[in-house]
Enzyme design. Sequence first.
Site, mmCIF file in Angstrom:
data_model
loop_
_atom_site.group_PDB
_atom_site.id
_atom_site.type_symbol
_atom_site.label_atom_id
_atom_site.label_comp_id
_atom_site.label_asym_id
_atom_site.label_seq_id
_atom_site.Cartn_x
_atom_site.Cartn_y
_atom_site.Cartn_z
ATOM 1 N N ASN A 69 -0.079 -95.455 29.173
ATOM 2 C CA ASN A 69 0.789 -95.531 28.096
ATOM 3 C C ASN A 69 0.275 -96.716 27.200
ATOM 4 O O ASN A 69 0.014 -97.704 27.942
ATOM 5 C CB ASN A 69 2.118 -96.032 28.378
ATOM 6 C CG ASN A 69 3.176 -96.484 27.232
ATOM 7 O OD1 ASN A 69 2.782 -96.111 26.055
ATOM 8 N ND2 ASN A 69 4.148 -97.233 27.479
ATOM 9 N N GLY A 70 -0.101 -96.549 26.069
ATOM 10 C CA GLY A 70 -0.820 -97.537 25.270
ATOM 11 C C GLY A 70 -1.944 -97.048 24.390
ATOM 12 O O GLY A 70 -2.144 -95.667 24.071
ATOM 13 N N CYS B 272 5.898 -105.875 23.190
ATOM 14 C CA CYS B 272 6.253 -105.110 22.142
ATOM 15 C C CYS B 272 7.631 -105.443 21.486
ATOM 16 O O CYS B 272 8.487 -104.964 22.129
ATOM 17 C CB CYS B 272 5.840 -103.698 22.010
ATOM 18 S SG CYS B 272 6.417 -102.787 20.636
ATOM 19 N N TYR C 107 13.564 -99.978 18.747
ATOM 20 C CA TYR C 107 13.976 -98.501 18.506
ATOM 21 C C TYR C 107 13.495 -97.722 19.957
ATOM 22 O O TYR C 107 14.180 -96.755 20.166
ATOM 23 C CB TYR C 107 13.176 -98.149 17.360
ATOM 24 C CG TYR C 107 13.261 -96.542 17.326
ATOM 25 C CD1 TYR C 107 13.954 -95.742 17.078
ATOM 26 C CD2 TYR C 107 11.883 -96.098 17.156
ATOM 27 C CE1 TYR C 107 14.220 -94.571 16.725
ATOM 28 C CE2 TYR C 107 11.703 -94.466 17.175
ATOM 29 C CZ TYR C 107 12.973 -93.716 16.819
ATOM 30 O OH TYR C 107 12.884 -92.532 16.769
ATOM 31 N N ASP D 177 17.430 -98.275 12.104
ATOM 32 C CA ASP D 177 16.415 -99.148 12.838
ATOM 33 C C ASP D 177 15.289 -99.586 11.952
ATOM 34 O O ASP D 177 14.978 -100.555 12.331
ATOM 35 C CB ASP D 177 16.217 -98.587 14.042
ATOM 36 C CG ASP D 177 15.379 -97.212 13.983
ATOM 37 O OD1 ASP D 177 14.246 -97.472 13.543
ATOM 38 O OD2 ASP D 177 15.946 -96.118 13.835
ATOM 39 N N CYS E 140 3.941 -92.859 24.493
ATOM 40 C CA CYS E 140 3.847 -91.856 25.808
ATOM 41 C C CYS E 140 5.053 -92.658 26.734
ATOM 42 O O CYS E 140 5.288 -93.693 26.715
ATOM 43 C CB CYS E 140 2.441 -92.233 26.719
ATOM 44 S SG CYS E 140 1.119 -91.464 25.766
ATOM 45 N N GLY F 201 7.859 -89.437 24.405
ATOM 46 C CA GLY F 201 6.667 -88.403 24.252
ATOM 47 C C GLY F 201 7.216 -86.915 24.274
ATOM 48 O O GLY F 201 7.335 -86.509 25.223
#
Length: 492
Positions: free
Chosen positions: A123-124, A258, A264, A368, A22, A48
């Site tokens: 988001n997550g 992350c 990427y 990547d 997201c 997204g």
Amino acid sequence: MDPLAPMFTTNPFDDDKLREECGIFGVIQAETASAIVALGLHALQHRGQEAAGITSWDGHDFHTHRAMGHVAGNFDRDEVIRGLPGNSACGHVRYSTTGETSLRNVQPLYAELNSGGFAIAHNGNISNAMKLRRELIRRGSIFQSTSDTEVIIHLVATSTYRTLLDKFIDALKQIEGAYSLIVTTPEGMIACRDPLGIRPLVMGQLGESTMFASETVAFDVVGAEHVRSIEPGELVIVTHDGQIRSHRPFGEVHPRPCIFEHVYFSRPDSIVDGSSVYSVRKAIGAQLAVENPVDADLVIPVPDSGVPAAIGYAQQSGIPFELGIIRSHYIGRTFIQPGDKVRHLGVKLKHNANRALISGKRVVLIDDSIVRGTTSLKIVQMMREAGAKEVHMRIASPPTKHSCFYGVDTPERTKLLAHRLDVGGMQDFIHADSLSFISIDGLYKALGEAKRADIRPQYCDACFTGDYPTTLTDQDDVVVQNQLELLAERVV
């Protein structure tokens, strides 16, 4: 994978890429807030492409518009923006990692609580959402979606604390996993990031307006200034009169953002945790060249995500950088084609080999990552069909051996090529003359660290190492259930 997802992709190899779940954007104290949010979501579309939504607050009422598909076509019409009045709004673009593909799961999710309206963009991924959901249903909660985000709403609604802020903090302390959240309420806007900072969130300013986004590139698009990152475990409240307060309700935890945001997910023109994504990817490519040199004539990126790393590899190695794969920007979406042969021809609509450049050359392809391996196989085949003398593959991340449970759409572990095969086996699978990956220590070095810390890693790199920084309650429950079912079968 959700059955509708291919209808809304722009990557011709969309079945073989890790996908960020997201992107979120919110603004408060802004005229036509929803129009600003729509522009910000355009910049976050890469995060997204399945669905999008915006919820606004006009001082009295909340207004929501949600739709399947891209931001363009759904939020670039005057009548849609006019239907989202107010000076405060939050928005969301979505891939699904939890919950089926349907309009009821498109965010922001909205609910009327005892304290008033509550719109949330997330988001997550909440790694204990299934357990919490079962408990809430037993206590009488009625769910309207299958999204893990709705769990947060019910935890807030059922909290026994008095103020909305305390209810919200109470809810956050019950969830596991990764999250960045933007919440619109009658009292103002709340933005927060999980204690480990796994998912990104940044704050910006445009005049009197305060805004939050998954990436700084969204601020560039709307002309705002990037102020700072929301810190891991930080909760920022902005009232409708412009007051900004910061809370840190969690105990101090060593952050683990992350690492794949740098490899990427994020756009190369974004700043992530103080670092230029473009510069980091060039540094990754340079380190890749140091670790994995090869005699070749050309360095060729796999468009578009391999470009910065390929530039770094070429500069470090002295091998010329060339665009050996040309991407068409006029194909709006991947066609759903019957049959593998026709589907492969559809791939060539978007990417085609620069035959005159490649014929007779030894080429180094820079990408990547390798997920299932189908992309790499097709690209190597494309190079050989164009007359390449040798095809070498260099990957700007370590082998992806493990699934992500923090908001990234990854295949089951058994479908990851690096889980099934060693590097030699992977090389044979994609039919390359050689295949090499950057080391985990090399990746950390490119990010400015000496190497990966064994005891306290600086990033979440679980997709490479299997070192998950949080408990995975729902995943553990699934494993136990599967083991019980296998045991029952044996007994029978």
